[in-house]
Design a protein around this motif. Sequence first.
Motif, PDB file in Angstrom:
ATOM      1  N   ILE A  92      40.310  48.701  42.057  1.00  0.00           N
ATOM      2  CA  ILE A  92      40.479  47.298  41.657  1.00  0.00           C
ATOM      3  C   ILE A  92      40.100  46.369  42.817  1.00  0.00           C
ATOM      4  O   ILE A  92      39.422  45.357  42.638  1.00  0.00           O
ATOM      5  CB  ILE A  92      41.926  47.046  41.198  1.00  0.00           C
ATOM      6  CG1 ILE A  92      42.240  47.847  39.932  1.00  0.00           C
ATOM      7  CG2 ILE A  92      42.169  45.551  40.960  1.00  0.00           C
ATOM      8  CD1 ILE A  92      43.682  47.732  39.483  1.00  0.00           C
ATOM      9  N   TYR A  93      40.550  46.747  44.042  1.00  0.00           N
ATOM     10  CA  TYR A  93      40.187  45.958  45.231  1.00  0.00           C
ATOM     11  C   TYR A  93      38.671  45.929  45.420  1.00  0.00           C
ATOM     12  O   TYR A  93      38.083  44.893  45.754  1.00  0.00           O
ATOM     13  CB  TYR A  93      40.876  46.567  46.463  1.00  0.00           C
ATOM     14  CG  TYR A  93      41.831  45.622  47.123  1.00  0.00           C
ATOM     15  CD1 TYR A  93      41.653  45.235  48.444  1.00  0.00           C
ATOM     16  CD2 TYR A  93      42.921  45.114  46.426  1.00  0.00           C
ATOM     17  CE1 TYR A  93      42.538  44.376  49.049  1.00  0.00           C
ATOM     18  CE2 TYR A  93      43.808  44.254  47.020  1.00  0.00           C
ATOM     19  CZ  TYR A  93      43.625  43.883  48.336  1.00  0.00           C
ATOM     20  OH  TYR A  93      44.495  43.025  48.937  1.00  0.00           O
ATOM     21  N   PHE A  94      38.029  47.064  45.238  1.00  0.00           N
ATOM     22  CA  PHE A  94      36.568  47.145  45.407  1.00  0.00           C
ATOM     23  C   PHE A  94      35.845  46.237  44.397  1.00  0.00           C
ATOM     24  O   PHE A  94      34.919  45.503  44.753  1.00  0.00           O
ATOM     25  CB  PHE A  94      36.111  48.587  45.229  1.00  0.00           C
ATOM     26  CG  PHE A  94      34.618  48.760  45.311  1.00  0.00           C
ATOM     27  CD1 PHE A  94      33.959  48.744  46.532  1.00  0.00           C
ATOM     28  CD2 PHE A  94      33.854  48.926  44.154  1.00  0.00           C
ATOM     29  CE1 PHE A  94      32.597  48.903  46.601  1.00  0.00           C
ATOM     30  CE2 PHE A  94      32.501  49.075  44.222  1.00  0.00           C
ATOM     31  CZ  PHE A  94      31.848  49.067  45.446  1.00  0.00           C
ATOM     32  N   ALA A  95      36.276  46.259  43.141  1.00  0.00           N
ATOM     33  CA  ALA A  95      35.671  45.392  42.122  1.00  0.00           C
ATOM     34  C   ALA A  95      35.891  43.926  42.457  1.00  0.00           C
ATOM     35  O   ALA A  95      34.998  43.078  42.276  1.00  0.00           O
ATOM     36  CB  ALA A  95      36.251  45.727  40.752  1.00  0.00           C
ATOM     37  N   PHE A 136      48.218  36.966  43.121  1.00  0.00           N
ATOM     38  CA  PHE A 136      47.260  35.921  42.721  1.00  0.00           C
ATOM     39  C   PHE A 136      46.619  35.283  43.956  1.00  0.00           C
ATOM     40  O   PHE A 136      45.429  34.982  43.975  1.00  0.00           O
ATOM     41  CB  PHE A 136      47.949  34.852  41.876  1.00  0.00           C
ATOM     42  CG  PHE A 136      47.920  35.143  40.406  1.00  0.00           C
ATOM     43  CD1 PHE A 136      47.173  34.368  39.540  1.00  0.00           C
ATOM     44  CD2 PHE A 136      48.638  36.213  39.873  1.00  0.00           C
ATOM     45  CE1 PHE A 136      47.141  34.643  38.183  1.00  0.00           C
ATOM     46  CE2 PHE A 136      48.609  36.492  38.529  1.00  0.00           C
ATOM     47  CZ  PHE A 136      47.862  35.712  37.658  1.00  0.00           C
ATOM     48  N   LEU A 137      47.448  35.134  45.005  1.00  0.00           N
ATOM     49  CA  LEU A 137      46.916  34.574  46.248  1.00  0.00           C
ATOM     50  C   LEU A 137      45.896  35.522  46.876  1.00  0.00           C
ATOM     51  O   LEU A 137      44.875  35.093  47.406  1.00  0.00           O
ATOM     52  CB  LEU A 137      48.069  34.294  47.204  1.00  0.00           C
ATOM     53  CG  LEU A 137      47.687  33.643  48.540  1.00  0.00           C
ATOM     54  CD1 LEU A 137      47.072  32.267  48.302  1.00  0.00           C
ATOM     55  CD2 LEU A 137      48.920  33.526  49.452  1.00  0.00           C
ATOM     56  N   LEU A 189      43.119  37.724  36.117  1.00  0.00           N
ATOM     57  CA  LEU A 189      43.319  39.058  35.557  1.00  0.00           C
ATOM     58  C   LEU A 189      43.430  40.104  36.657  1.00  0.00           C
ATOM     59  O   LEU A 189      44.312  40.997  36.610  1.00  0.00           O
ATOM     60  CB  LEU A 189      42.169  39.387  34.609  1.00  0.00           C
ATOM     61  CG  LEU A 189      42.187  40.787  33.987  1.00  0.00           C
ATOM     62  CD1 LEU A 189      43.464  40.968  33.127  1.00  0.00           C
ATOM     63  CD2 LEU A 189      40.933  41.026  33.152  1.00  0.00           C
ATOM     64  N   ILE A 190      42.565  39.987  37.672  1.00  0.00           N
ATOM     65  CA  ILE A 190      42.631  40.949  38.782  1.00  0.00           C
ATOM     66  C   ILE A 190      43.931  40.778  39.548  1.00  0.00           C
ATOM     67  O   ILE A 190      44.543  41.758  40.004  1.00  0.00           O
ATOM     68  CB  ILE A 190      41.401  40.764  39.697  1.00  0.00           C
ATOM     69  CG1 ILE A 190      40.126  41.161  38.944  1.00  0.00           C
ATOM     70  CG2 ILE A 190      41.545  41.585  40.970  1.00  0.00           C
ATOM     71  CD1 ILE A 190      38.861  40.973  39.748  1.00  0.00           C
ATOM     72  N   GLY A 191      44.378  39.541  39.723  1.00  0.00           N
ATOM     73  CA  GLY A 191      45.672  39.326  40.396  1.00  0.00           C
ATOM     74  C   GLY A 191      46.809  39.980  39.634  1.00  0.00           C
ATOM     75  O   GLY A 191      47.718  40.578  40.242  1.00  0.00           O
TER      76      GLY A 191
END
Length: 629
Positions: A403-406, A379-380, A347-349
């Motif tokens: 988003i990167y921090f989470a 995704f990678l 999901l984050i990707g």
Amino acid sequence: MQLLQLANFVLDNLLQSRIGFIIFFHCWQRNESLKFYQQFVNPIHRHLVYNQFVHMRGVQNWTDLELKYLDHSQPTLAIYVDFQCQQARDLLKEASLEKLYNQHYHWLIHGNQSEFEFYDFFAPFNISIDADVSYVKEDLMASNSSVRYSLYDVYNNGKIIGGQLNMTGSYEAACDLKGCERVKYLSSLLKRSRYGNREQLTDVVLRVATVVTQRPLTWSDDMLIQFLSQENDTHIDSLARFGFHLTLILRDLLHCKMKFIFSDSWSKSDVVGGSVGAVVDQTADLTATPSLATEGRLKYLSAIIETGFFRSVCIFRTPHNAGLRGDVFLQPFSPTVWYLFGGVLSLIGFLLWVTFYMECKRMCRRWRLDYLPSILSTFLISFGAACIQSSALIPRSTGGRLIYFALFLISFIMYNYYTSVVVSSLLSSPVKSKIKTMQQLAESPLTVGLEPLPFTKSYLNYSRLPEIHLFIKRKIETQTKNPELWLPAEEGVLRVRDNPGYVYVFETSSGYAYVERYFTAQQICDLNEVLFRPEQLFYTHLHRNSTYKELFRLRLLRVLETGVYRKQRSYWVHMKLHCVAQNFVITVGMEYVAPLLLMLVCAYILVILILAIELAWQRCFTSRRTYHE
């Protein structure tokens, strides 16, 4: 004879002894018996006693005395015998032949003979140390209504093993028509219990059955006693020597002598032969070596006190081909957690790809990247962050950076928990075998050896457990011609150390000493144990009808209460191996690393295969385009 006063004395004696049943053997006239009975059941007496009268003049033969006259179901039956009757001596002789002078009968032998005359008559009798026999001597006093009775305690420490009759004055009581009163104590007998007065067996030689399995019985008795008395090499015949030292302590407490009867086994069958058989057929008074209290033995023996612990185990080191342990890298999380974690990363990707797309298409020019990353790249990045890997592509918008921090925060938490569990698993004890029961051991391909102990062979022959039958069929019968099936404990333990996968069956009280001697601390922690037979307690046994039962029990309880037993047991018997993992550095073996290397090799093969497919596709696509041009 002053029968009314005698009735009061007998009642007083029964009251002090707390006995409510008595049988009278007498030769009185009918009217005398009636007067005695009326006085005996007089309402002034608060103690109700059930009584029976037997006139001895009509009895010609006292054979089967207990069966005919003394059959009872009470703990103790009182017996009064008028020693002045002609048939009294024959009755007392028959009681000696039937061994009735014991704790189950309270004898009151009444007469006016001197104590010396009674001693000479009673000296040859088979009377035991637990006998409850009293000689009551009658003396008339100046007052016609009062009679003085002198009571003597009579016992023998063991007639057949050298004991002499002991006759000790207890007290004198003056009895009249109203009751009795003690006027004089003849000794300090009443200050102690019965066995407190009889604890010194100075005139007997007790016969003690002793087992010796590690020395030949062709040795002289002195050499065998010297071997059992030694305190070094506690692993050699430890159970026999432990019991022998406890018996020496008992000998010192009783101040007696002992004659040791040596055998090389506990028994040939359950109750025949060996030290157990010697006690069963009463050629020995006591077993020095503790033994099991089986159902068959308890029909003939009494276990008076626990004096040992029996534990046989099968030990072996895990074979090198016991299997790879790749599952240790998946154990920190359950499958559900792994699936959820993978879903969150996916999901984050996807959110990262949306972020980069919005920055390139909808944001101002200074926030745009030079190119739009593909969804595979995002995704990678997401799965790389889970492995604590950074990325060259960083969102420039505030939302993208959140988003990167989470992503990195959840990856940091999961990574630290995962690595701590994996490291603790890898640094704990190495691979343990999955063999935990005798049935699993019997079905395994492992080679087995056994310590040549009598009770191990007996257990294999008489056990009814199906897993033991399977063990015999697959591990014993297939090696009948193998001279190395039965190995001494030291050789068997060394073979376990040098040959992972070799199984050795031994008794822990002796075998653990060799393990502690030849194994390192790490090797001890690596050992696998399978219980060979159910754990059982050892007991010191006497014959079921032994007269020394209560005396020995009290003396051995004293040894137990003072801590002497615990000291001896901790010195002679080793029941547990101590694994102290902090004393050595554990190395991670190939059973853990091999799965990782295998995964790496498979990954490279897959990568090369994909690369080859891509090159072939690219070559094919280029050739087609050139052909069309």
